[in-house]
Motif scaffolding. Structure first.
Motif, mmCIF file in Angstrom:
data_model
loop_
_atom_site.group_PDB
_atom_site.id
_atom_site.type_symbol
_atom_site.label_atom_id
_atom_site.label_comp_id
_atom_site.label_asym_id
_atom_site.label_seq_id
_atom_site.Cartn_x
_atom_site.Cartn_y
_atom_site.Cartn_z
ATOM 1 N N TRP A 200 77.874 18.654 52.808
ATOM 2 C CA TRP A 200 79.272 18.608 52.411
ATOM 3 C C TRP A 200 79.564 17.466 51.442
ATOM 4 C CZ3 TRP A 200 82.121 14.269 53.305
ATOM 5 C CH2 TRP A 200 81.713 13.411 54.321
ATOM 6 N N ASP A 201 78.826 16.339 51.568
ATOM 7 C CA ASP A 201 79.097 15.224 50.659
ATOM 8 C C ASP A 201 78.710 15.573 49.224
ATOM 9 O OD1 ASP A 201 76.455 15.314 51.439
ATOM 10 O OD2 ASP A 201 76.199 13.153 51.550
ATOM 11 N N LEU A 202 77.620 16.332 49.054
ATOM 12 C CA LEU A 202 77.231 16.771 47.717
ATOM 13 C C LEU A 202 78.256 17.757 47.166
ATOM 14 C CD1 LEU A 202 75.275 16.933 45.348
ATOM 15 C CD2 LEU A 202 73.953 18.636 46.628
ATOM 16 N N MET A 203 78.748 18.650 48.028
ATOM 17 C CA MET A 203 79.748 19.631 47.595
ATOM 18 C C MET A 203 81.008 18.940 47.094
ATOM 19 S SD MET A 203 79.201 22.373 50.716
ATOM 20 C CE MET A 203 80.285 23.668 50.091
ATOM 21 N N THR A 204 81.468 17.934 47.828
ATOM 22 C CA THR A 204 82.701 17.243 47.428
ATOM 23 C C THR A 204 82.484 16.391 46.178
ATOM 24 O OG1 THR A 204 82.210 15.442 48.990
ATOM 25 C CG2 THR A 204 83.617 17.231 49.766
ATOM 26 N N GLU A 205 81.270 15.825 46.031
ATOM 27 C CA GLU A 205 80.974 15.039 44.826
ATOM 28 C C GLU A 205 80.967 15.929 43.582
ATOM 29 O OE1 GLU A 205 77.328 13.058 45.636
ATOM 30 O OE2 GLU A 205 78.208 11.750 47.166
ATOM 31 N N MET A 206 80.524 17.183 43.751
ATOM 32 C CA MET A 206 80.536 18.105 42.610
ATOM 33 C C MET A 206 81.964 18.491 42.234
ATOM 34 S SD MET A 206 77.198 20.494 43.305
ATOM 35 C CE MET A 206 77.165 21.128 41.626
ATOM 36 N N GLU B 53 85.157 28.883 39.710
ATOM 37 C CA GLU B 53 83.738 28.750 40.060
ATOM 38 C C GLU B 53 83.640 27.899 41.321
ATOM 39 O OE1 GLU B 53 82.133 27.183 36.373
ATOM 40 O OE2 GLU B 53 81.177 29.125 36.010
ATOM 41 N N PHE B 54 82.884 28.411 42.307
ATOM 42 C CA PHE B 54 82.848 27.779 43.620
ATOM 43 C C PHE B 54 81.563 27.006 43.870
ATOM 44 C CE2 PHE B 54 86.183 30.833 44.331
ATOM 45 C CZ PHE B 54 87.016 30.204 45.247
ATOM 46 N N ILE B 55 81.726 25.864 44.525
ATOM 47 C CA ILE B 55 80.619 25.158 45.155
ATOM 48 C C ILE B 55 80.583 25.728 46.575
ATOM 49 C CG2 ILE B 55 79.597 22.930 45.656
ATOM 50 C CD1 ILE B 55 80.380 23.383 42.694
ATOM 51 N N PHE B 56 79.516 26.463 46.900
ATOM 52 C CA PHE B 56 79.537 27.291 48.108
ATOM 53 C C PHE B 56 78.458 26.858 49.095
ATOM 54 C CE2 PHE B 56 80.319 31.673 49.946
ATOM 55 C CZ PHE B 56 81.698 31.544 49.960
ATOM 56 N N TYR B 57 78.432 27.551 50.223
ATOM 57 C CA TYR B 57 77.483 27.254 51.303
ATOM 58 C C TYR B 57 76.300 28.219 51.211
ATOM 59 C CZ TYR B 57 82.448 27.182 52.455
ATOM 60 O OH TYR B 57 83.808 27.093 52.360
ATOM 61 N N HIS B 58 75.124 27.757 51.655
ATOM 62 C CA HIS B 58 73.948 28.618 51.680
ATOM 63 C C HIS B 58 74.177 29.817 52.604
ATOM 64 C CE1 HIS B 58 71.134 26.591 49.144
ATOM 65 N NE2 HIS B 58 71.265 25.444 49.778
ATOM 66 N N GLU B 59 73.406 30.885 52.375
ATOM 67 C CA GLU B 59 73.557 32.118 53.145
ATOM 68 C C GLU B 59 73.319 31.928 54.633
ATOM 69 O OE1 GLU B 59 72.049 31.867 50.315
ATOM 70 O OE2 GLU B 59 72.752 33.445 48.967
ATOM 71 N N GLU B 60 72.503 30.946 55.012
ATOM 72 C CA GLU B 60 72.202 30.763 56.429
ATOM 73 C C GLU B 60 73.356 30.095 57.187
ATOM 74 O OE1 GLU B 60 69.849 26.511 56.670
ATOM 75 O OE2 GLU B 60 68.667 28.349 56.505
ATOM 76 N N PHE B 61 74.390 29.718 56.469
ATOM 77 C CA PHE B 61 75.549 29.103 57.108
ATOM 78 C C PHE B 61 76.608 30.162 57.397
ATOM 79 C CE2 PHE B 61 73.366 25.615 55.325
ATOM 80 C CZ PHE B 61 73.665 24.529 56.138
ATOM 81 N N ALA B 62 77.173 30.078 58.601
ATOM 82 C CA ALA B 62 78.171 31.065 59.021
ATOM 83 C C ALA B 62 79.372 31.077 58.074
ATOM 84 C CB ALA B 62 78.626 30.774 60.451
ATOM 85 N N PRO C 117 83.634 35.951 45.100
ATOM 86 C CA PRO C 117 83.692 34.603 44.510
ATOM 87 C C PRO C 117 82.590 34.382 43.479
ATOM 88 C CG PRO C 117 82.722 34.526 46.696
ATOM 89 C CD PRO C 117 83.219 35.938 46.513
ATOM 90 N N LYS C 118 82.936 33.666 42.428
ATOM 91 C CA LYS C 118 81.943 33.262 41.430
ATOM 92 C C LYS C 118 81.298 31.973 41.913
ATOM 93 C CE LYS C 118 84.677 35.186 37.626
ATOM 94 N NZ LYS C 118 85.433 34.851 36.387
ATOM 95 N N ILE C 119 80.048 32.058 42.324
ATOM 96 C CA ILE C 119 79.378 30.915 42.948
ATOM 97 C C ILE C 119 78.523 30.186 41.914
ATOM 98 C CG2 ILE C 119 77.756 30.195 44.725
ATOM 99 C CD1 ILE C 119 78.665 32.657 46.336
ATOM 100 N N LEU C 120 78.883 28.933 41.662
ATOM 101 C CA LEU C 120 78.151 28.121 40.697
ATOM 102 C C LEU C 120 76.945 27.446 41.339
ATOM 103 C CD1 LEU C 120 78.046 26.730 37.865
ATOM 104 C CD2 LEU C 120 79.417 24.888 38.877
ATOM 105 N N PHE C 121 77.129 27.001 42.593
ATOM 106 C CA PHE C 121 76.093 26.197 43.242
ATOM 107 C C PHE C 121 76.231 26.347 44.751
ATOM 108 C CE2 PHE C 121 74.587 22.145 45.041
ATOM 109 C CZ PHE C 121 73.328 22.057 44.456
ATOM 110 N N LYS C 122 75.083 26.344 45.465
ATOM 111 C CA LYS C 122 75.094 26.432 46.925
ATOM 112 C C LYS C 122 74.460 25.181 47.504
ATOM 113 C CE LYS C 122 74.690 31.479 46.957
ATOM 114 N NZ LYS C 122 73.841 32.625 47.351
ATOM 115 N N SER C 123 75.021 24.707 48.606
ATOM 116 C CA SER C 123 74.504 23.494 49.223
ATOM 117 C C SER C 123 74.707 23.552 50.735
ATOM 118 C CB SER C 123 75.222 22.264 48.655
ATOM 119 O OG SER C 123 74.798 21.083 49.312
#
Length: 292
Positions: free
Chosen positions: A224-230, A190-199, A215-221
């Protein structure tokens, strides 16, 4: 039709809200509504659909929006040309930066530039990489920083950064003991991924598809600090540029190299056949000379 009316319309379309547009322009909401209604009456078409929560652009409004953006870009170009005559005694540069990039490389450059040219205002707007490209194309920004590849028929492209993408997993993750991981091994993660507007969203999805899975996307952000904390909280895994991964160093996180050679390449872009102000050219040279 007045240019002021078009600027009001642009703000409403940008914010999708009469209230937020009025606040942004420091005018009353009744005055803003009156301006929009006068424009609609003159054109004989409805431009904005008003609801309790949003103000959406109609099909006719989208046509007006396209031309209003072009006219606004031309006005900005005129002002930039006139400002050049002051030899940087005053001026401004409109720059688009993806949030994931801005905090990494640019604060020191902007501080040095401000000390060298204190009368030049740097207007920084944070958008996702894909939106930065579109906004440079439409004339909202003189300069943008975006993730490669970029259409070099439409833009001048100035590469500035290139580094590897790395996998981040929790220290207790099944892959934490590995030094190198193939993307195929991440099929069930399960991936912590980037929003669609990001390249990076499109770039990494394409790499996963080449590896044979979505990819199985659990959360989009967008942070980067929130992504790494997750990841540190063991909610999923993520893939980020090496410089970001190094900043996220923690006993709870393990950084792993990828078998695939996936690079994160950044470039400053400007629109071809569009005037670049003296302030804009100077700031561009400043970036290119800096050690990013």
């Amino acid at each position: 039709m007045e240019l002021r009316q078009l600027k009001v319309f642009l703000e409403v379309a940008k914010h999708k809200s009469m209230t937020r547009a009025a606040e942004s322009m420091h005018i009353s909401q009744p005055a803003l509504s009156k301006s929009i209604m006068a424009l609609e009456e003159e054109l004989g078409m409805k431009l904005i659909i008003r609801t309790n929560k949003t103000s959406d652009v109609t099909d006719a409004g989208k046509v007006v929006l396209e031309y209003a953006q072009k006219m606004n870009a031309l006005l900005d170009e005129m002002n930039s040309t006139l400002n050049d005559m002051t030899n940087l005694n005053r001026g401004e540069v409109n720059i688009g930066l993806p949030p994931i990039i801005g905090g990494l490389f640019f604060p020191k450059i902007m501080a040095k530039f401000h000390r060298a040219y204190p009368n030049v205002q740097l207007n920084i707007t944070e958008y996702g990489g894909a939106r930065v490209v579109k906004s440079v194309e439409e004339g909202e920004f003189e300069l943008g920083v975006a993730v490669m590849p970029i259409d070099e028929q439409e833009f001048h492209v100035y590469p500035i950064v290139e580094e590897e993408m790395k996998l981040l997993v929790n220290a207790e993750h099944r892959l934490a003991g590995r030094h190198v991981v193939d993307l195929k091994d991440l099929k069930d993660e399960e991936f912590i991924f980037y929003h669609e507007e990001f390249a990076l969203n499109k770039i990494m999805r394409n790499h996963f598809i080449e590896a044979g899975f979505e990819p199985k996307i659990l959360f989009k952000s967008s942070q980067w600090d929130l992504m790494t904390e997750m990841v540190a909280a063991n909610l999923g895994v993520t893939i980020l540029p090496a410089s970001i991964c190094n900043r996220a160093a923690s006993p709870d996180i393990k950084m792993i190299s990828l078998k695939q050679d996936i690079m994160w390449s950044l470039a400053v872009i400007t629109k071809k056949n569009r005037y670049l102000s003296n302030a804009g050219r100077t700031f561009l040279e400043f970036i290119l000379k800096a050690s990013l």
